[in-house]
Write an enzyme that holds these catalytic residues in place. Structure first.
Site, short mmCIF file in Angstrom:
data_model
loop_
_atom_site.label_atom_id
_atom_site.label_comp_id
_atom_site.label_asym_id
_atom_site.label_seq_id
_atom_site.Cartn_x
_atom_site.Cartn_y
_atom_site.Cartn_z
N TRP A 172 0.80 -1.22 0.00
CA TRP A 172 0.00 0.00 0.00
C TRP A 172 0.84 1.28 0.00
CZ3 TRP A 172 1.86 2.33 4.30
CH2 TRP A 172 2.44 1.49 5.26
N LYS A 196 -2.55 -9.16 -6.68
CA LYS A 196 -3.30 -8.77 -5.50
C LYS A 196 -2.67 -7.48 -4.95
CE LYS A 196 -3.01 -10.00 -1.01
NZ LYS A 196 -3.35 -8.72 -0.39
N GLY A 247 6.80 -6.47 0.16
CA GLY A 247 6.18 -6.29 1.47
C GLY A 247 7.22 -6.50 2.56
N SER A 248 6.75 -6.92 3.70
CA SER A 248 7.67 -7.04 4.85
C SER A 248 8.55 -8.28 4.73
CB SER A 248 6.85 -7.11 6.13
OG SER A 248 6.10 -8.30 6.14
N GLU A 269 10.95 -8.17 -2.67
CA GLU A 269 11.40 -6.81 -2.34
C GLU A 269 10.88 -6.50 -0.95
OE1 GLU A 269 13.38 -5.08 -4.16
OE2 GLU A 269 13.35 -6.24 -6.00
N LEU A 270 11.77 -6.49 0.03
CA LEU A 270 11.32 -6.51 1.43
C LEU A 270 11.74 -5.26 2.21
CD1 LEU A 270 12.16 -10.30 1.93
CD2 LEU A 270 10.05 -9.27 1.05
N CYS A 303 10.13 2.09 1.34
CA CYS A 303 11.10 1.04 1.68
C CYS A 303 12.53 1.53 1.64
CB CYS A 303 10.93 -0.14 0.72
SG CYS A 303 11.03 0.34 -1.01
N GLU A 401 12.85 -1.88 11.66
CA GLU A 401 12.25 -0.91 10.75
C GLU A 401 11.02 -0.28 11.40
OE1 GLU A 401 10.19 -2.60 7.33
OE2 GLU A 401 11.03 -1.05 6.03
#
Ligand code: NAD
Length: 532
Positions: A172, A196, A247-248, A269-270, A303, A401
């Site tokens: 998001w 999604k 995401g995380s 991609e975290l 990020c 984080e």
């Protein structure tokens, strides 16, 4: 000990939804979700005000399976569509995104709560990425002649086939960028996509889908489903030939495990705990300005934004004074124009994390140099741009984080200490180095354990350099977006070797020992004449 002060006095008031977001317009976007007509609904709220924003259909696992079935059929035709045609569609998308940017900016602000300036960067990103893969995709995907096993006798070609149907799960925080940029590369490579997007920012993602279809993409080739990971995550994994997840780190580990179980590739991609280094020869005013750009974009929900600042002792006080003054004068608030510097957090969960991290640090002795508190007077999810000093390892935010507008400053003796402390994290996403010397800045950059390092810039230089790969080392991920890797990961490499006249098997007329001796001599000759 916390200092008492107020950040951003000239606050902007929360705005109602922009005029472009009429109920009919929202409904048209919601109708693009792949879900059955009698689907359950979910209501999102606008972060600026907390008022209801969109009523969206929720996809079930069966809806996801249907989407994959349609995608699989559509992909056959799409992969046979000439690259020149795919290129035209991406270039039309480029033009449409720029022409219709006001609508996208309104949507991103309404759903995410970011400022218009931050939202505009996402428009720029999609224009850059669509132009890049339109103009370079064919070059990466074209069949390539490779050196054959036997010079002249082996004709070897590398082909790139699309994986098939790619699942994309996008977050998001950068709702347009993260939704569309990975899809652009996957589609250019001839794949279909079932995606999604996060429910909170689904309208923005659906807007990019609508635009892509307007640009000429056949409807079954890219579809979007909405729902919780716990409900439809399994179906998204089960149907995929490749998984692209952003995401995380915690979710990324689970996705990687499940992809491993299915033996499909994944790109992850975290999260990050990104560091900025201010060396003793940095231009301090520029570095302070850069730190503002690095720490507070999208209220720190980026990020690649910076949460740790290592500053050479000799310039520490000067830098802190310049940075703190700038942070305190930032205009925080909600406005559907370019008048605001820092926007809102997106979710109540994010506000809680930020509040918990700062409160924990302050309770354990951190000093608040700027910000340090929520601003409910501006809207339910606003938090001040916050700078902390005297942060110690027992404080949660020292290593974890925060994903908010919060940065800790640490003085360091020299470049070596700065590099060592910047690298003392399991993450490795982005970093920023400030120095007047290009060679020194780049040399320090190369010592950092981070997938992107910006010299005299916060994050945009590396992010915008879409010809080069971008992604995380260590706990920040696997795989890269952008550049050759960003599109080739969505392909299967195939090696077609056509052997002419004579192969490895000896002819009947030559004894095996003689054949082995001949090959040995041949190999020595190939080395001697410099063959690679
Ligand atoms: P999250 O992992 O909780 O969720 C991200 C999205 O993935 C959500 O939409 C969620 O529904 C979905 N999801 C999670 N697990 C899933 C599963 N098993 N199956 C299907 N869907 C699943 O992350 P978040 O907290 O919402 O997002 C913020 C994080 O994302 C931060 O850590 C940030 O650093 C990271 N991020 C990284 C990048 C990057 O490029 N490296 C970019 C943006 C955000």
């Amino acid at each position: 000990m916390a200092t008492d002060h107020v950040t951003a006095p000239p606050a902007a008031r929360p705005s109602p939804l922009p005029a472009s977001l009429t109920p009919a317009r929202i409904e048209r976007l919601a109708n693009l979700v792949s879900a059955s007509p009698d689907a359950a609904r979910v209501t999102t709220t606008a972060p600026y005000t907390g008022v209801p924003l969109a009523d969206l259909p929720v996809s079930t696992p069966a809806d996801v399976e249907d989407a994959f079935a349609r995608a699989r059929i559509a992909q056959r035709t799409w992969s046979a569509t000439p690259l020149s045609e795919r290129k035209k569609i991406l270039l039309r998308l480029h033009d449409l995104v720029l022409a219709r940017q006001e609508e996208a900016l309104d949507l991103m602000q309404a759903e995410n709560g970011k400022t218009r300036r931050d939202a505009f960067l996402e428009v720029v990103d999609i224009a850059l990425v669509s132009r890049y893969y339109a103009r370079n995709g064919a070059r990466y995907l074209a069949p390539k002649r490779r050196r054959g096993a036997f010079p002249l006798l082996t004709h070897t070609t590398e082909l790139r086939h699309p994986k098939g149907v790619v699942s994309i799960i996008s977050p998001w925080n950068y709702p347009l960028s993260m939704a569309a940029s990975d899809a652009i590369a996957a589609l250019m490579a001839g794949n279909a996509v079932v995606q999604k997007p996060d429910t909170q920012t689904a309208l923005t993602a659906l807007w990019s889908l609508e635009l892509m279809r307007e640009a000429g993409l056949p409807s079954g080739v890219w579809q979007m489903v909405i729902g919780r990971g716990s409900s439809i995550g399994g179906a998204l994994m089960a149907g995929a030939d490749y998984m692209m997840f952003t995401g995380s780190t915690a979710s990324g580990r689970k996705i990687a495990r499940d992809a491993g179980q299915r033996l499909i590739g994944s790109s992850l991609e975290l999260g990050g705990k990104n560091a900025m280094l201010v060396l003793d020869d940095a231009d301090i005013e520029k570095a302070a300005e850069g730190a503002v750009a690095a720490c507070f974009p999208s209220a720190g929900q980026l990020c690649v934004s910076i949460e740790r600042l290592y500053v050479a002792e000799s310039v520490h006080d000067q830098f802190v004074a310049a940075f703190v003054a700038r942070a305190r004068s930032l205009k925080v608030g909600a406005a559907y124009d370019f008048s605001v510097d820092v926007g809102s957090l997106t979710t109540a969960a994010q506000l809680k994390t930020v509040t918990d991290h700062v409160d924990d640090a302050v309770a354990k002795g951190a000093r608040v140099l700027a910000g340090g508190k929520a601003r409910p007077d501006l809207g339910p999810l606003f938090y001040e741009p916050t700078i902390l000093a005297d942060v110690t390892p027992d404080m949660t935010l020292c290593e974890h984080e925060t994903f908010g507008p919060v940065v800790s400053i640490y003085p360091v003796r020299d470049d070596n200490e700065a590099v060592a402390r910047a690298n003392a994290t399991p993450y490795g996403l982005n970093a920023s180095v400030w120095s007047r010397s290009a060679s020194r800045g780049r040399a320090v950059a190369a010592r950092l354990h981070a997938g992107t390092v910006n010299v005299n810039e916060a994050f945009a230089a590396a992010w915008g350099s879409v010809d080069a790969p971008m992604g995380g080392m260590g706990d920040s991920g696997l795989g890269r977006r952008h550049g050759a890797e960003g599109i080739l990961k969505y392909t299967e490499a195939q090696n077609i070797a056509h052997q002419r006249v004579q192969g490895f098997t000896p002819p009947k007329s030559i004894p095996p020992e003689t054949w082995a001796a001949l090959l040995t001599t041949g190999l020595k000759v190939l080395k001697a004449i410099g063959t690679r």
